[in-house]
Design a protein around this motif. Structure first.
Motif, PDB file in Angstrom:
ATOM      1  N   SER A  96       0.726   5.433   3.545  1.00  0.00           N
ATOM      2  CA  SER A  96      -0.655   4.376   3.394  1.00  0.00           C
ATOM      3  C   SER A  96      -1.667   4.655   4.041  1.00  0.00           C
ATOM      4  N   ASP A  97      -1.483   6.120   4.756  1.00  0.00           N
ATOM      5  CA  ASP A  97      -2.892   6.379   5.374  1.00  0.00           C
ATOM      6  C   ASP A  97      -4.159   6.364   4.510  1.00  0.00           C
ATOM      7  N   ALA A  98      -5.141   5.699   5.063  1.00  0.00           N
ATOM      8  CA  ALA A  98      -6.456   5.625   4.181  1.00  0.00           C
ATOM      9  C   ALA A  98      -6.880   7.096   3.834  1.00  0.00           C
ATOM     10  N   GLU A  99      -6.793   8.007   4.897  1.00  0.00           N
ATOM     11  CA  GLU A  99      -7.097   9.144   4.519  1.00  0.00           C
ATOM     12  C   GLU A  99      -6.261  10.163   3.653  1.00  0.00           C
ATOM     13  N   ASN A 100      -4.775   9.800   3.608  1.00  0.00           N
ATOM     14  CA  ASN A 100      -4.183  10.665   2.577  1.00  0.00           C
ATOM     15  C   ASN A 100      -3.096   9.605   2.198  1.00  0.00           C
ATOM     16  N   VAL A 101      -3.463   9.016   1.015  1.00  0.00           N
ATOM     17  CA  VAL A 101      -2.457   7.842   0.486  1.00  0.00           C
ATOM     18  C   VAL A 101      -1.651   8.585  -0.517  1.00  0.00           C
ATOM     19  N   VAL A 102      -0.218   8.286  -0.585  1.00  0.00           N
ATOM     20  CA  VAL A 102       0.730   8.851  -1.242  1.00  0.00           C
ATOM     21  C   VAL A 102       1.650   7.806  -1.628  1.00  0.00           C
ATOM     22  N   GLN A 103       1.670   7.366  -2.970  1.00  0.00           N
ATOM     23  CA  GLN A 103       2.593   6.309  -3.421  1.00  0.00           C
ATOM     24  C   GLN A 103       3.599   6.851  -4.392  1.00  0.00           C
ATOM     25  N   LEU A 104       3.622   8.226  -4.845  1.00  0.00           N
ATOM     26  CA  LEU A 104       4.414   8.598  -5.761  1.00  0.00           C
ATOM     27  C   LEU A 104       5.036   9.945  -5.232  1.00  0.00           C
ATOM     28  N   LYS A 105       6.487  10.123  -5.085  1.00  0.00           N
ATOM     29  CA  LYS A 105       7.064  11.294  -4.525  1.00  0.00           C
ATOM     30  C   LYS A 105       8.249  11.595  -5.494  1.00  0.00           C
ATOM     31  N   PRO A 106       8.411  13.131  -5.817  1.00  0.00           N
ATOM     32  CA  PRO A 106       7.590  14.114  -5.406  1.00  0.00           C
ATOM     33  C   PRO A 106       6.232  14.045  -6.074  1.00  0.00           C
ATOM     34  N   GLN A 107       5.321  15.155  -6.201  1.00  0.00           N
ATOM     35  CA  GLN A 107       4.119  15.185  -6.945  1.00  0.00           C
ATOM     36  C   GLN A 107       3.986  16.335  -7.983  1.00  0.00           C
ATOM     37  N   ASN A 108       4.888  17.378  -7.805  1.00  0.00           N
ATOM     38  CA  ASN A 108       4.992  18.588  -8.518  1.00  0.00           C
ATOM     39  C   ASN A 108       6.292  19.172  -8.598  1.00  0.00           C
ATOM     40  N   PHE A 121      17.130  13.771 -11.593  1.00  0.00           N
ATOM     41  CA  PHE A 121      16.427  13.689 -10.424  1.00  0.00           C
ATOM     42  C   PHE A 121      15.765  12.408 -10.083  1.00  0.00           C
ATOM     43  N   ASN A 122      15.478  12.129  -8.785  1.00  0.00           N
ATOM     44  CA  ASN A 122      14.808  10.792  -8.386  1.00  0.00           C
ATOM     45  C   ASN A 122      13.312  10.998  -8.342  1.00  0.00           C
ATOM     46  N   ILE A 123      12.738   9.762  -8.335  1.00  0.00           N
ATOM     47  CA  ILE A 123      11.133   9.620  -8.095  1.00  0.00           C
ATOM     48  C   ILE A 123      11.097   8.367  -7.208  1.00  0.00           C
ATOM     49  N   GLU A 124      10.349   8.451  -6.247  1.00  0.00           N
ATOM     50  CA  GLU A 124      10.307   7.241  -5.264  1.00  0.00           C
ATOM     51  C   GLU A 124       8.647   6.854  -5.393  1.00  0.00           C
ATOM     52  N   PHE A 125       8.825   5.351  -5.075  1.00  0.00           N
ATOM     53  CA  PHE A 125       7.362   4.889  -5.169  1.00  0.00           C
ATOM     54  C   PHE A 125       7.293   3.801  -4.387  1.00  0.00           C
ATOM     55  N   LYS A 126       6.125   3.555  -3.617  1.00  0.00           N
ATOM     56  CA  LYS A 126       5.858   2.539  -2.542  1.00  0.00           C
ATOM     57  C   LYS A 126       4.325   2.266  -2.487  1.00  0.00           C
ATOM     58  N   ARG A 127       4.010   1.130  -3.087  1.00  0.00           N
ATOM     59  CA  ARG A 127       2.469   0.582  -3.208  1.00  0.00           C
ATOM     60  C   ARG A 127       1.875   0.822  -1.702  1.00  0.00           C
ATOM     61  N   ALA A 128       0.670   1.507  -1.517  1.00  0.00           N
ATOM     62  CA  ALA A 128       0.159   1.565  -0.257  1.00  0.00           C
ATOM     63  C   ALA A 128      -0.435   0.222  -0.127  1.00  0.00           C
ATOM     64  N   GLN A 129      -0.439  -0.222   1.308  1.00  0.00           N
ATOM     65  CA  GLN A 129      -0.975  -1.330   1.967  1.00  0.00           C
ATOM     66  C   GLN A 129      -2.556  -1.167   1.983  1.00  0.00           C
ATOM     67  N   GLY A 130      -3.198  -2.025   1.526  1.00  0.00           N
ATOM     68  CA  GLY A 130      -4.686  -2.112   1.905  1.00  0.00           C
ATOM     69  C   GLY A 130      -5.379  -0.865   1.165  1.00  0.00           C
ATOM     70  N   TYR A 131      -4.721  -0.619  -0.172  1.00  0.00           N
ATOM     71  CA  TYR A 131      -5.295   0.397  -0.973  1.00  0.00           C
ATOM     72  C   TYR A 131      -6.652  -0.147  -1.611  1.00  0.00           C
TER      73      TYR A 131
END
Length: 760
Positions: A96-108, A121-131
């Motif tokens: 949730s870092d404002a400089e490097n927001v990652v909400q979806l994993k993996p990316q590639n 395979f699995n995909i993870e998601f977490k909505r970034a706080q304060g996006y």
């Protein structure tokens, strides 16, 4: 004939695919080359030289891994690419870092698939706080929205303040729309064109299709200043150019200044909208091209292109990751509710007539949008089937695979989606598709390729295994011209030499060559597929099956016949020598059947795993009871009673079965399986009708008598009380004559001389 074979093979491959989808082990279809073999699900290829017996075709190298192992193919020589090579090209952790927001994993991710073999395979998601949030307010400025405009002029600070409860970084913009600047939508009379208000008192601005009034900004004062300058407008018909405006607001990214953040488009109106095809009323036939057409002043007149279709608009909104909030009045709510159902990541809220609740409506609608997650793929090749299973909050995982991954009621918790890839045929080249979360700009890039070629040792030319006249590759000899055979051992000089070899491939002069199941090479039969034998007359896969297992898994199939092991018998080795399944509490098959193949075969009249259950017991033993009740001879009754042991119970008993409403009986098995029949007289039944009528009449009579007695007692008590009152009143009465003038004596005495007596 060739076409028929192709149809059969296609059908078999389809069946294999269906079995795989249903989760069953795929059946291997033997094929003549290694590459073709591994394209068949469930198949492996044996490269071991000397593996095939004399007369066997190369198709026999293609079989299930278990079967190859059983036929003595060493594990090192088995090509069976069951593992799917997977490489994470980019797999940054959620942040949730404002400089490097990652909400979806993996990316590639890069994956190699085998035809017909699913990979997960699995995909993870977490909505970034304060996006960060970009909100563009798109308003209908037709005349009926006059009072709403006054409310909107003061909403800038309120909207920003409400959204800053969610995130500190918010930008807001404003746009407006009316309708296309042409008949029959907008009046072309000069006076009406300049002032389209319905009365002369108000002043309206000329109609327009769309106007980008204020690009996205974080300055609420600027929003309020620009909006306060806006004037209401007007048009002729009820529907507006709302879809035109949404399209321009979505595709003009640079002029609207959309950022790579959460994008929200708020649409407010009190009327319906024009759709694709309505433009023909004004002579506009050109379909909308989905491009930005704003001029330098940020305006769009809508004269060149028809209104966009709902499907086109939906696709554009998804491509630009824009979430749409419809804030509309109650009267047109159903129309926009139906429209929202066709546009992913959109919701509808009811707007008050003066738009006074718009801030709360936006906040609630955004909460509904952000709490629903939808994961789906874009650009997947036709040969690839993608499905999802969602693991939402509370570990409530889906049990079935679905076309989309979906979770509801999500806030900021992490959720997982299981993705399954299944390719139906080999891809011509590696292909890339995307897995996206609706309304989120992030995506998972998936690069897929197929394993369709064997990784064998380099080909060995003029191999000794091929008698120096062929090339050895993947265990198979490819013979030079003029040579035939499994090891290229046979030289075909001319047609006559071939014809002289044919008789040795026939069991007799009238039969087919190699029984129609192979070809004749060098005077020997080379059998197709699973066929073998001197004349390819045997099929080691044609034996009977039991429990879907060849020879019940308790024997081997040789030339269509099961050779059983471990004392098993039967045509499918399905007859076990054991009797454990026949044993019950009452002995072997309860004494009422035979144990055949470890299964009870019951006598007539019995059923069940241990023959312990009677069939139609009451009907079957009715004649037996009749025989004893009517006192026939023992010999006659014994035949009717199936040698049952008869017990007559004294007295009356209510048992399981009845005979002529006078006798009852029960039949059961004894501890050793013998039949026991007990019968007795039924208890005399009582006529319920008589009892009911009698009890009813008696109750009525008793109740009547009681009522009469009570009445007489009460009457008697009443008479006694009245008499006592009378007596008491009499005693209390005093007759005083002196006080009653009626009882005063006479004041004058009159004597009748005639009656005067002489005292003398």
């Amino acid at each position: 004939m060739v076409m028929k074979a192709v149809v059969i093979v296609t059908f078999l491959l389809h069946c294999v695919g269906q079995r795989q989808i249903l989760g069953q082990e795929p059946l291997c279809q033997s094929l003549p080359s290694c590459s073709e073999c591994i394209r068949s699900p469930g198949c492996a290829w044996c490269t071991q030289t000397g593996f095939l017996k004399s007369g066997e075709s190369n198709e026999r190298r293609c079989d299930t891994p278990e079967s190859l192992k059983t036929r003595s193919c060493k594990e090192d020589y088995v090509i069976n690419p069951v593992k799917h090579p997977k490489t994470y090209m980019k797999n940054n952790d959620l942040s949730s870092d404002a400089e490097n927001v990652v909400q979806l994993k993996p990316q590639n991710v890069k994956i190699k698939l085998r035809v017909g073999v699913p990979y997960e395979f699995n995909i993870e998601f977490k909505r970034a706080q304060g996006y960060p949030i970009d909100l563009y307010y798109l308003m209908d400025l037709s005349y009926s929205m006059k009072d709403d405009l006054e409310q909107i002029k003061t909403l800038g600070q309120k909207i920003l303040r409400k959204l800053k409860e969610i995130t500190q970084t918010v930008r807001i913009g404003f746009g407006s729309f009316v309708d296309k600047e042409m008949l029959p939508y907008v009046s072309q009379v000069k006076a009406k064109r300049q002032n389209p208000c319905p009365n002369r008192i108000d002043t309206c601005q000329p109609a327009f299709s769309f106007q980008n009034v204020l690009p996205l900004t974080d300055n609420a004062k600027e929003f309020e200043n620009e909006v306060s300058k806006q004037k209401i407008s007007g048009n002729l018909d009820s529907p507006e150019a709302g879809l035109d405006a949404i399209m321009q607001a979505a595709v003009c990214k640079d002029k609207i200044k959309w950022g790579d953040v959460t994008r929200i488009l708020v649409y407010t109106s009190d009327d319906t909208f024009h759709m694709a095809g309505d433009g023909r009323l004004a002579g506009v036939f050109q379909p909308h091209n989905g491009q930005c057409h704003l001029n330098d002043k940020g305006s769009y007149d809508g004269k060149s292109y028809d209104y966009p279709s709902v499907g086109h608009l939906s696709r554009v909104l998804q491509d630009n990751n824009i979430q749409l909030i419809f804030a509309v009045t109650e009267g047109i709510y159903p129309a926009y509710k139906a429209l929202s159902a066709l546009i992913p990541q959109s919701v509808v809220g009811v707007l008050k007539n003066d738009s006074s609740n718009v801030v709360d409506l936006i906040s609630e609608a955004y909460g509904n949008l952000s709490s629903t997650l939808v994961l789906e793929q874009e650009g997947a090749p036709e040969e690839l089937h993608v499905s999802y299973r969602s693991n939402c909050k509370g570990n409530q995982a889906d049990t079935k695979w679905k076309e989309k991954g979906e979770c509801k009621g999500i806030k900021h918790e992490k959720v997982e989606f299981q993705v399954r890839l299944n390719v139906t045929k080999c891809l011509m080249k590696p292909q890339t598709f995307r897995i996206k979360m609706q309304g989120i700009s992030e995506e998972v890039k998936v690069n897929v390729d197929t394993v369709c070629d064997c990784d064998c040792d380099p080909p060995e030319e003029s191999s000794q295994h091929c008698n120096g006249t062929g090339t050895l590759s993947c265990g198979v000899c490819s013979c030079k011209g003029g040579y035939l055979g499994q090891h290229c051992e046979c030289e075909q000089k001319d047609m006559n030499s071939t014809l002289t070899m044919m008789p040795s491939c026939r069991p007799d002069n009238h039969s087919q060559i190699c029984t129609g199941n192979g070809i004749c090479e060098c005077g020997k039969c080379v059998c197709h597929g699973q066929y073998n034998g001197e004349y390819c007359q045997c099929d080691d896969s044609s034996c009977e099956r039991h429990d879907n297992k060849l020879c019940n898994g308790k024997g081997s199939c040789k030339c269509g016949t099961c050779l059983c092991e471990e004392d098993y018998t039967g045509t499918a080795c399905d007859c076990s020598p054991s009797t454990d399944k026949c044993e019950g509490k009452m002995g072997l098959c309860s004494g009422q059947g035979e144990c055949i193949c470890n299964q009870c075969k019951c006598k007539d009249g019995f059923r069940g795993d241990h023959c312990s259950v009677f069939i139609n017991v009451c009907t079957r033993f009715k004649d037996c009871v009749a025989c004893y009740v009517d006192k026939f001879s023992e010999a006659v009754c014994a035949k009717r009673c199936w040698n049952a042991k008869i017990v007559h119970l004294e007295g009356t008993h209510e048992l399981q079965c009845t005979y002529k409403d006078t006798n009852s009986y029960v039949v059961e098995l004894g501890s050793k399986g013998e039949i026991l029949l007990q019968y007795a007289e039924l208890p005399r039944s009582i006529d319920k009708t008589t009892v009911i009528i009698g009890s009813s009449v008696s109750s009525i009579i008793v109740i009547g008598i009681v009522i009469i007695i009570i009445y007489r007692v009460l009457l008697e008590l009443y008479d006694i009380r009245e008499y006592q009152n009378f007596v008491k009143a009499q005693k209390q009465t005093e007759w005083k004559e002196v006080q009653n003038p009626l009882f005063q004596g006479a004041t004058t005495t009159v004597l009748n001389p005639l009656h005067v007596q002489d005292d003398e």
